[in-house]
Design a protein around this motif. Sequence first.
Motif, PDB file in Angstrom:
ATOM      1  N   HIS A  59       0.834  -1.211   0.000  1.00  0.00           N
ATOM      2  CA  HIS A  59       0.000   0.000   0.000  1.00  0.00           C
ATOM      3  C   HIS A  59       0.869   1.262   0.000  1.00  0.00           C
ATOM      4  N   GLU A  60       1.963   1.250   0.756  1.00  0.00           N
ATOM      5  CA  GLU A  60       2.866   2.395   0.781  1.00  0.00           C
ATOM      6  C   GLU A  60       3.493   2.623  -0.595  1.00  0.00           C
ATOM      7  N   ASP A  73       2.146   1.858  -3.438  1.00  0.00           N
ATOM      8  CA  ASP A  73       1.087   2.340  -4.333  1.00  0.00           C
ATOM      9  C   ASP A  73       0.830   3.836  -4.156  1.00  0.00           C
ATOM     10  N   THR A  74       1.061   4.358  -2.942  1.00  0.00           N
ATOM     11  CA  THR A  74       0.770   5.761  -2.689  1.00  0.00           C
ATOM     12  C   THR A  74       1.957   6.661  -2.967  1.00  0.00           C
ATOM     13  N   ASP A  75       3.122   6.086  -3.277  1.00  0.00           N
ATOM     14  CA  ASP A  75       4.308   6.903  -3.582  1.00  0.00           C
ATOM     15  C   ASP A  75       4.282   7.437  -4.989  1.00  0.00           C
TER      16      ASP A  75
END
Length: 88
Positions: A83-84, A86-88
Motif C-alpha cells: 500500500h505504501e 502504491d501511494t508513492d
Amino acid sequence: MEREILTAKATDINNDEQFNIHINGRAKQNEVEFILVRSMYMLLTHYTKTNHIPFEKALHEYSEAIYAQIGAMHDNEMRAMSHEEDTD
C-alpha cells in the motif's frame, strides 16, 4: 552479570494497543532467541497447568497458533508495504 537483552512495552492510545519491542543492539542472536523461546516455554507450561492438559497437546496447540499468528503478521506487513508503494 545482568544485561538487558530486550524490552517490551504496550501502550493504550485511544483504545488502540500499540506494542514496542526493543532488542539491545549489542545482544547476540542466540541470546535473543533463547529469551524468546524460554518465554514461550514458560507460557506453555503455565497453560498446561492452568488447563490440566499434557505438555505435548499444549505444545501442538501453541505451535499451530504461533504459526497462524506469525503468518498473519507477515501478510499484514506485506499488505502495508504494498500500500505504501502504491501511494508513492
